[in-house]
Design an enzyme around this catalytic site. Structure first.
Site, PDB file in Angstrom:
ATOM      1  N   LYS A 262      37.827  41.933  48.159  1.00  0.00           N
ATOM      2  CA  LYS A 262      36.949  41.766  47.067  1.00  0.00           C
ATOM      3  C   LYS A 262      35.903  40.592  47.780  1.00  0.00           C
ATOM      4  O   LYS A 262      36.481  39.659  48.294  1.00  0.00           O
ATOM      5  CB  LYS A 262      37.805  40.898  45.839  1.00  0.00           C
ATOM      6  CG  LYS A 262      36.864  40.177  44.841  1.00  0.00           C
ATOM      7  CD  LYS A 262      37.412  39.884  43.624  1.00  0.00           C
ATOM      8  CE  LYS A 262      36.550  38.771  42.624  1.00  0.00           C
ATOM      9  NZ  LYS A 262      37.476  38.295  41.752  1.00  0.00           N
ATOM     10  N   LYS A 274      31.783  30.672  33.373  1.00  0.00           N
ATOM     11  CA  LYS A 274      33.027  29.781  33.583  1.00  0.00           C
ATOM     12  C   LYS A 274      32.628  28.568  33.163  1.00  0.00           C
ATOM     13  O   LYS A 274      31.487  28.064  33.177  1.00  0.00           O
ATOM     14  CB  LYS A 274      33.386  29.744  34.813  1.00  0.00           C
ATOM     15  CG  LYS A 274      34.081  30.970  35.306  1.00  0.00           C
ATOM     16  CD  LYS A 274      34.514  30.956  36.847  1.00  0.00           C
ATOM     17  CE  LYS A 274      34.931  32.242  37.483  1.00  0.00           C
ATOM     18  NZ  LYS A 274      36.513  32.443  36.694  1.00  0.00           N
ATOM     19  N   ASP A 285      35.884  33.158  46.164  1.00  0.00           N
ATOM     20  CA  ASP A 285      36.006  34.465  45.543  1.00  0.00           C
ATOM     21  C   ASP A 285      35.671  35.852  46.355  1.00  0.00           C
ATOM     22  O   ASP A 285      35.638  36.946  46.012  1.00  0.00           O
ATOM     23  CB  ASP A 285      35.179  34.925  44.123  1.00  0.00           C
ATOM     24  CG  ASP A 285      35.949  35.351  43.194  1.00  0.00           C
ATOM     25  OD1 ASP A 285      37.213  35.619  43.473  1.00  0.00           O
ATOM     26  OD2 ASP A 285      35.254  35.714  42.123  1.00  0.00           O
ATOM     27  N   GLU A 346      34.980  40.652  37.045  1.00  0.00           N
ATOM     28  CA  GLU A 346      33.917  41.481  37.776  1.00  0.00           C
ATOM     29  C   GLU A 346      34.604  41.934  38.985  1.00  0.00           C
ATOM     30  O   GLU A 346      34.258  42.972  39.448  1.00  0.00           O
ATOM     31  CB  GLU A 346      32.765  40.492  38.131  1.00  0.00           C
ATOM     32  CG  GLU A 346      33.070  39.723  39.428  1.00  0.00           C
ATOM     33  CD  GLU A 346      34.127  38.438  39.254  1.00  0.00           C
ATOM     34  OE1 GLU A 346      34.556  38.256  37.896  1.00  0.00           O
ATOM     35  OE2 GLU A 346      34.801  38.137  40.315  1.00  0.00           O
ATOM     36  N   ARG A 348      37.381  43.489  39.616  1.00  0.00           N
ATOM     37  CA  ARG A 348      38.045  44.706  39.505  1.00  0.00           C
ATOM     38  C   ARG A 348      36.752  45.933  39.345  1.00  0.00           C
ATOM     39  O   ARG A 348      37.084  47.054  39.632  1.00  0.00           O
ATOM     40  CB  ARG A 348      38.824  45.108  38.252  1.00  0.00           C
ATOM     41  CG  ARG A 348      38.155  44.677  36.729  1.00  0.00           C
ATOM     42  CD  ARG A 348      39.164  44.179  35.843  1.00  0.00           C
ATOM     43  NE  ARG A 348      39.702  42.956  35.951  1.00  0.00           N
ATOM     44  CZ  ARG A 348      40.654  42.264  35.203  1.00  0.00           C
ATOM     45  NH1 ARG A 348      41.025  43.064  34.027  1.00  0.00           N
ATOM     46  NH2 ARG A 348      41.002  40.990  35.293  1.00  0.00           N
TER      47      ARG A 348
HETATM   48  N1  BES Z   1      37.700  35.054  40.511  1.00  0.00           N
HETATM   49  C1  BES Z   1      38.296  34.976  39.512  1.00  0.00           C
HETATM   50  C2  BES Z   1      39.785  34.770  39.433  1.00  0.00           C
HETATM   51  C3  BES Z   1      40.230  33.463  40.065  1.00  0.00           C
HETATM   52  C4  BES Z   1      40.543  32.539  39.287  1.00  0.00           C
HETATM   53  C5  BES Z   1      40.520  33.224  41.484  1.00  0.00           C
HETATM   54  C6  BES Z   1      41.320  31.291  39.648  1.00  0.00           C
HETATM   55  C7  BES Z   1      40.946  32.029  41.914  1.00  0.00           C
HETATM   56  C8  BES Z   1      41.446  30.987  41.105  1.00  0.00           C
HETATM   57  C9  BES Z   1      38.163  36.301  38.640  1.00  0.00           C
HETATM   58  O1  BES Z   1      37.041  36.930  38.894  1.00  0.00           O
HETATM   59  C10 BES Z   1      38.136  35.670  37.249  1.00  0.00           C
HETATM   60  O2  BES Z   1      37.271  35.286  36.764  1.00  0.00           O
HETATM   61  N2  BES Z   1      39.258  36.505  36.546  1.00  0.00           N
HETATM   62  C11 BES Z   1      39.200  36.176  34.913  1.00  0.00           C
HETATM   63  C12 BES Z   1      39.873  37.501  34.275  1.00  0.00           C
HETATM   64  C13 BES Z   1      39.864  37.396  32.858  1.00  0.00           C
HETATM   65  C14 BES Z   1      38.449  37.283  32.328  1.00  0.00           C
HETATM   66  C15 BES Z   1      40.376  38.779  32.353  1.00  0.00           C
HETATM   67  C16 BES Z   1      40.601  35.315  34.813  1.00  0.00           C
HETATM   68  O3  BES Z   1      41.377  35.089  35.462  1.00  0.00           O
HETATM   69  O4  BES Z   1      40.317  34.323  33.965  1.00  0.00           O
HETATM   70 ZN    ZN Z   2      36.261  36.569  40.677  1.00  0.00          ZN
HETATM   71 MN    MN Z   3      35.410  36.208  37.521  1.00  0.00          MN
END
Ligand code: BES
Ligand code: ZN
Ligand code: MN
Length: 498
Positions: A262, A274, A285, A346, A348
């Site tokens: 990724k 966020k 990321d 995003e 996935r």
């Molecule tokens: N890049 C984030 C995941 C992440 C969170 C990486 C904390 C490192 C530290 C990912 O893109 C994301 O935002 N995931 C969401 C998914 C949700 C919307 C289903 C999440 O984990 O909140």
């Molecule tokens: Zn992300």
């Molecule tokens: Mn994200």
């Protein structure tokens, strides 16, 4: 970074011209013990080293660092005793991760020093090499004051400095540690300088330097190819997305391995934005992409007898007038449709495109890694990757991840979670309607795009890719370079076992 210059030595550390001699200590049940390799130093101190260290308060616990002036007992002015911790039950000495961490502690303490002689290598040479190189890692390019220079040189004590095997270990583990450093550099480069096009350029440069075949799809090529996931996610940014492919064919390749990582160069969450606190950390990321690029370059350097193709989607997830929306339906590469319910899920989406593309090469194994879910951090914390995929290969990768010291734990893909990704409009939705098992739901989403009959593993490294806290062991602040060592070890295992 500039790694310390490492060399093997079989001279007695008593009489070498060096700034410090590093020895290991062990936490025994009745106080501090000397680790193997410290015998000659102890002899130079008339067998009183344990007593002296004990007087100084040394216990041998992990992360402990005790300095002892040599006062003429050695040519060197200083002895540095680093704690290895307890010997694990059933083991006859310290494990490699204990050695790696102690070597890292030593390397950090030796900043500003020109030359050290290290005896930890008599316990585990490869781990000492990795610990020293990674402990000495710095990323200071953006600072006006560079601070102390990292340790410049280290001589590693071994039984026979001409031994072929020892030389090979030095070479291989140095290359592995340098690949970890490469991944750290990518993660540590701020998102205004590392965006899809610049990341792609840097990846191509590294790949070409070791003879890889490289291909970069820019936004035009992505449109022509129908990469709806990468284009959807990347559409909100003025910096357009890329898909990079780096191919390596080793001598008499035994198996074909696809690597996918990724590469979100910054994740604001997009329209599903966020919260501001901590958003800066989303510079990491692209940790999966960084690891995959570093690993395929490493494989070429170490000439693994494999065919390896890295497929790396790169995009910046931004909110704007051109951004994709919650409610959009994207047509992914290969034709499956996805309803976007949350633009912050995003990773996935870009991975789905990349996994389908990687599958077209008919690999025997497909290994994908990503900073995919906050749920991984909630479930397993900052030091243990969540590992999902086909049962057998998932377990194999998890076992190897733990053996490298990076850590990892096998996680299930419970069948009942699939229905939660059903969409009103499209083939599937990018999130389920609840927050339970978020790491697993993401894995189930990815599985929809993995070809049948390929052994695959998904490593969620959301926690392990980045160290927000103080340095420890051989881990610096910021990018950790996880899971480069796991990927390298899995590739070596496939090269060996098939
Ligand atoms: N890049 C984030 C995941 C992440 C969170 C990486 C904390 C490192 C530290 C990912 O893109 C994301 O935002 N995931 C969401 C998914 C949700 C919307 C289903 C999440 O984990 O909140
Ligand atoms: Zn992300
Ligand atoms: Mn994200």
């Amino acid at each position: 970074m500039t790694a310390p210059k490492l060399a093997l030595t079989d001279s007695d550390p008593k009489s070498v011209a060096t700034d410090a001699v590093v020895i290991g200590t062990i936490q025994g049940s009745d106080g501090v013990l000397l680790a193997p390799g410290a015998e000659q130093v102890d002899a130079a101190f008339d067998g009183e080293l344990t007593a002296l260290l004990s007087t100084l308060g040394a216990t041998g616990k992990a992360d402990e660092l005790v300095k002892l002036p040599a006062r003429g007992a050695l040519t060197a002015p200083l002895v540095l005793a680093v704690g290895l911790g307890k010997t694990a039950a059933g083991q006859d000495g310290p494990g490699s991760e204990q050695v790696r961490r102690a070597a890292g502690v030593a390397a950090r303490a030796l900043a500003g020093v020109t030359k050290a002689t290290v005896t930890l290598s008599t316990v585990d040479l490869g781990a000492t090499v990795e610990g020293l190189v990674l402990g000495a890692y710095t990323f200071t390019g953006y600072k006006s004051d560079q601070g102390k220079a990292p340790l410049a040189k280290a001589d590693l004590v071994v039984a026979d400095a001409k031994d072929k095997h020892a030389k090979n270990v030095l070479k291989a583990n140095t290359a592995i540690a340098e690949a970890v450093a490469t991944a750290r550099d990518f993660v540590n480069t701020p998102p205004n300088d590392l965006f899809p096009a610049s990341f792609a350029e840097r990846a191509v440069k590294l790949g070409e330097a070791v003879g890889l075949t490289v291909e970069v799809l820019d936004e035009k090529a992505l449109r022509k190819g129908g990469y709806g996931g990468v284009l959807g996610v990347g559409g909100g940014s003025s910096r357009q997305p890329r898909l990079v492919r780096l191919s390596y064919t080793g001598p008499k390749p035994k198996k074909k391995v696809a690597l996918v990582g990724k590469g979100i160069t910054f994740d604001t969450g997009g329209i599903s934005i966020k919260p501001a606190p901590g958003m800066d950390e989303m510079t990491m990321d692209m940790g999966g992409a960084a690891a995959v690029v570093a690993t395929v370059v490493l494989a070429a350097k170490l000439k693994y007898p494999l065919e390896i193709i890295a497929t790396v989607p790169m995009a910046e997830n931004m909110p704007s007038g051109t951004a994709y929306r919650p409610g959009d339906v994207l047509t992914m590469y290969g034709g499956k449709t996805v309803e976007v319910l949350n633009t912050d899920a995003e990773g996935r989406l870009i991975l789905a495109d990349a996994i389908v593309r990687a599958g077209e090469d008919n690999p025997d194994y497909l290994i994908e890694t990503s900073t995919l879910t906050g749920a991984q951090v909630v479930a397993l914390g900052k030091h243990t990757a969540g590992i999902m995929g086909s049962d057998e290969f998932r377990d194999r990768v998890a076992t190897i991840a733990r053996a490298t010291g990076e850590g990892g734990w096998a996680m299930p893909l419970p069948e009942e979670l699939r229905a939660d990704l059903d969409s009103r409009l499209a083939d599937l939705a990018n999130v389920s309607g609840h927050r339970w098992g978020g790491m697993l739901a993401a894995g189930i989403f990815l599985r929809e795009f993995v070809p049948e009959n390929v052994q695959w593993a998904h490593l969620d490294i959301a926690g392990p890719a980045y160290n927000s806290n103080s340095p420890y062991g051989y881990t610096s602040k910021g990018g950790t370079g996880v899971p480069v060592r796991t990927l390298a070890a899995v590739l070596a295992d496939i090269a060996d076992q098939g």
